[in-house]
Design a protein around this motif. Structure first.
Motif, mmCIF file in Angstrom:
data_model
loop_
_atom_site.group_PDB
_atom_site.id
_atom_site.type_symbol
_atom_site.label_atom_id
_atom_site.label_comp_id
_atom_site.label_asym_id
_atom_site.label_seq_id
_atom_site.Cartn_x
_atom_site.Cartn_y
_atom_site.Cartn_z
ATOM 1 N N ALA A 122 12.139 6.814 -2.332
ATOM 2 C CA ALA A 122 12.438 6.556 -3.743
ATOM 3 C C ALA A 122 11.299 5.766 -4.382
ATOM 4 O O ALA A 122 10.901 6.043 -5.521
ATOM 5 C CB ALA A 122 13.764 5.796 -3.868
ATOM 6 N N SER A 123 10.750 4.812 -3.646
ATOM 7 C CA SER A 123 9.630 4.019 -4.145
ATOM 8 C C SER A 123 8.395 4.900 -4.353
ATOM 9 O O SER A 123 7.715 4.791 -5.382
ATOM 10 C CB SER A 123 9.323 2.894 -3.154
ATOM 11 N N ALA A 124 8.114 5.756 -3.389
ATOM 12 C CA ALA A 124 6.961 6.659 -3.507
ATOM 13 C C ALA A 124 7.084 7.534 -4.748
ATOM 14 O O ALA A 124 6.108 7.722 -5.486
ATOM 15 C CB ALA A 124 6.845 7.534 -2.257
ATOM 16 N N ARG A 125 8.278 8.048 -4.986
ATOM 17 C CA ARG A 125 8.480 8.893 -6.170
ATOM 18 C C ARG A 125 8.355 8.078 -7.455
ATOM 19 O O ARG A 125 7.609 8.442 -8.361
ATOM 20 C CB ARG A 125 9.841 9.576 -6.114
ATOM 21 N N ARG A 126 9.110 6.989 -7.544
ATOM 22 C CA ARG A 126 9.156 6.213 -8.780
ATOM 23 C C ARG A 126 7.815 5.570 -9.114
ATOM 24 O O ARG A 126 7.389 5.546 -10.268
ATOM 25 C CB ARG A 126 10.251 5.150 -8.681
ATOM 26 N N ARG A 127 7.130 5.052 -8.092
ATOM 27 C CA ARG A 127 5.902 4.292 -8.333
ATOM 28 C C ARG A 127 4.659 5.165 -8.490
ATOM 29 O O ARG A 127 3.703 4.782 -9.149
ATOM 30 C CB ARG A 127 5.658 3.295 -7.203
ATOM 31 N N VAL A 128 4.669 6.372 -7.855
ATOM 32 C CA VAL A 128 3.451 7.185 -7.875
ATOM 33 C C VAL A 128 3.731 8.634 -8.263
ATOM 34 O O VAL A 128 3.241 9.125 -9.284
ATOM 35 C CB VAL A 128 2.735 7.137 -6.503
ATOM 36 N N LEU A 129 4.490 9.341 -7.460
ATOM 37 C CA LEU A 129 4.593 10.798 -7.611
ATOM 38 C C LEU A 129 5.174 11.236 -8.952
ATOM 39 O O LEU A 129 4.755 12.272 -9.488
ATOM 40 C CB LEU A 129 5.386 11.381 -6.451
ATOM 41 N N ASP A 130 6.114 10.482 -9.497
ATOM 42 C CA ASP A 130 6.683 10.849 -10.800
ATOM 43 C C ASP A 130 5.667 10.740 -11.937
ATOM 44 O O ASP A 130 5.892 11.252 -13.027
ATOM 45 C CB ASP A 130 7.896 9.969 -11.134
ATOM 46 N N HIS A 131 4.536 10.098 -11.677
ATOM 47 C CA HIS A 131 3.503 9.908 -12.708
ATOM 48 C C HIS A 131 2.335 10.885 -12.564
ATOM 49 O O HIS A 131 1.390 10.822 -13.354
ATOM 50 C CB HIS A 131 2.973 8.471 -12.657
ATOM 51 N N VAL A 132 2.403 11.757 -11.555
ATOM 52 C CA VAL A 132 1.322 12.713 -11.318
ATOM 53 C C VAL A 132 1.860 14.117 -11.580
ATOM 54 O O VAL A 132 2.832 14.535 -10.937
ATOM 55 C CB VAL A 132 0.798 12.622 -9.862
ATOM 56 N N PRO A 133 1.258 14.844 -12.513
ATOM 57 C CA PRO A 133 1.712 16.221 -12.743
ATOM 58 C C PRO A 133 1.657 17.024 -11.437
ATOM 59 O O PRO A 133 0.701 16.911 -10.669
ATOM 60 C CB PRO A 133 0.719 16.770 -13.766
ATOM 61 N N VAL A 137 -1.148 17.389 -7.777
ATOM 62 C CA VAL A 137 -0.874 16.730 -6.499
ATOM 63 C C VAL A 137 -1.771 17.238 -5.373
ATOM 64 O O VAL A 137 -2.365 16.422 -4.652
ATOM 65 C CB VAL A 137 0.627 16.815 -6.135
ATOM 66 N N PRO A 138 -1.932 18.554 -5.163
ATOM 67 C CA PRO A 138 -2.783 18.987 -4.042
ATOM 68 C C PRO A 138 -4.222 18.486 -4.146
ATOM 69 O O PRO A 138 -4.772 17.976 -3.158
ATOM 70 C CB PRO A 138 -2.719 20.515 -4.101
ATOM 71 N N ASP A 139 -4.844 18.595 -5.315
ATOM 72 C CA ASP A 139 -6.233 18.151 -5.472
ATOM 73 C C ASP A 139 -6.352 16.629 -5.356
ATOM 74 O O ASP A 139 -7.279 16.117 -4.720
ATOM 75 C CB ASP A 139 -6.807 18.617 -6.810
ATOM 76 N N LEU A 140 -5.420 15.916 -5.950
ATOM 77 C CA LEU A 140 -5.453 14.458 -5.861
ATOM 78 C C LEU A 140 -5.239 14.008 -4.417
ATOM 79 O O LEU A 140 -5.923 13.102 -3.933
ATOM 80 C CB LEU A 140 -4.399 13.842 -6.784
ATOM 81 N N ALA A 141 -4.314 14.657 -3.719
ATOM 82 C CA ALA A 141 -4.059 14.315 -2.315
ATOM 83 C C ALA A 141 -5.321 14.526 -1.477
ATOM 84 O O ALA A 141 -5.677 13.662 -0.656
ATOM 85 C CB ALA A 141 -2.904 15.148 -1.765
ATOM 86 N N GLN A 142 -6.011 15.634 -1.681
ATOM 87 C CA GLN A 142 -7.237 15.911 -0.929
ATOM 88 C C GLN A 142 -8.333 14.909 -1.272
ATOM 89 O O GLN A 142 -9.056 14.432 -0.386
ATOM 90 C CB GLN A 142 -7.720 17.343 -1.192
ATOM 91 N N ILE A 147 -11.520 10.115 0.386
ATOM 92 C CA ILE A 147 -11.991 8.741 0.167
ATOM 93 C C ILE A 147 -11.555 7.851 1.326
ATOM 94 O O ILE A 147 -12.337 7.063 1.871
ATOM 95 C CB ILE A 147 -11.466 8.200 -1.173
ATOM 96 N N THR A 148 -10.287 7.981 1.711
ATOM 97 C CA THR A 148 -9.743 7.158 2.797
ATOM 98 C C THR A 148 -10.494 7.418 4.090
ATOM 99 O O THR A 148 -10.871 6.479 4.810
ATOM 100 C CB THR A 148 -8.250 7.443 2.970
ATOM 101 N N GLU A 149 -10.734 8.679 4.418
ATOM 102 C CA GLU A 149 -11.457 9.012 5.645
ATOM 103 C C GLU A 149 -12.862 8.411 5.641
ATOM 104 O O GLU A 149 -13.328 7.876 6.645
ATOM 105 C CB GLU A 149 -11.519 10.528 5.853
ATOM 106 N N ALA A 150 -13.537 8.513 4.508
ATOM 107 C CA ALA A 150 -14.895 7.959 4.422
ATOM 108 C C ALA A 150 -14.886 6.440 4.599
ATOM 109 O O ALA A 150 -15.768 5.880 5.248
ATOM 110 C CB ALA A 150 -15.522 8.330 3.068
ATOM 111 N N LEU A 151 -13.874 5.774 4.063
ATOM 112 C CA LEU A 151 -13.782 4.320 4.193
ATOM 113 C C LEU A 151 -13.394 3.870 5.602
ATOM 114 O O LEU A 151 -13.755 2.788 6.032
ATOM 115 C CB LEU A 151 -12.760 3.766 3.196
ATOM 116 N N CYS A 152 -12.628 4.702 6.288
ATOM 117 C CA CYS A 152 -12.097 4.316 7.610
ATOM 118 C C CYS A 152 -12.973 4.767 8.777
ATOM 119 O O CYS A 152 -12.677 4.429 9.918
ATOM 120 C CB CYS A 152 -10.683 4.873 7.780
#
Length: 154
Positions: A122-133, A137-142, A147-152
């Motif tokens: 519910a938090s994931a939806r309300r705080r993030v996913l409900d605000h992304v068309p 989602v697929p392009d933003l997720a990739q 970015i995360t992989e490069a940082l880690c």
């Protein structure tokens, strides 16, 4: 005066993205922690429990668990020790070489993770996913995964 090696200035859209990410990395963890407070586990603890629940035999090397959760080795040790204190995880010597440790999710930990999962979703939806068309989602997720992989990377 700018030299030939200076990076180009940010475009207005790039500047908006950069500033928004800066605010997001500070605001989102606070909001998620507030949401998870009533579950009895923090977001970090939930992430560790979830990773272990998805692992074969509910077991992971501590180093792999740290990498999966995006935590330092010392931080994962503190988190796992805290979860162990509450009977949710136990630490065991790694079977193959005995030099490292495995974190193993207990039945108590699995129940705790399962009971916190609805709040987490519910938090994931309300705080993030409900605000992304949805179409973004697929392009933003990739992009975020890259970015995360490069940082880690070590």
């Amino acid at each position: 005066m700018a030299s030939d090696t200076d990076p180009p200035a940010l475009t207005p859209d790039e500047l908006l993205l950069w500033r928004s990410l800066g605010r997001l990395v500070h605001a989102l963890p606070r909001a998620l922690e507030e949401d998870m407070a009533r579950t009895g586990v923090t977001m970090t603890e939930f992430a560790v429990l979830l990773l272990l629940s998805e692992a074969p035999d509910r077991r992971m090397r501590m180093s792999a668990l740290a990498a999966g959760a995006g935590l330092t080795p010392s931080r994962i040790t503190r988190v796992v020790d805290g979860l162990s204190h509450h009977g949710m995880v136990r630490k065991e010597r790694h079977g193959n070489d005995g030099r490292g440790s495995d974190a193993v999710l207990t039945d108590t930990g699995l129940r705790t993770m399962a009971s916190a999962q609805a709040t987490h979703l519910a938090s994931a939806r309300r705080r993030v996913l409900d605000h992304v068309p949805e179409h973004l989602v697929p392009d933003l997720a990739q992009a975020l995964a890259g970015i995360t992989e490069a940082l880690c990377r070590p």
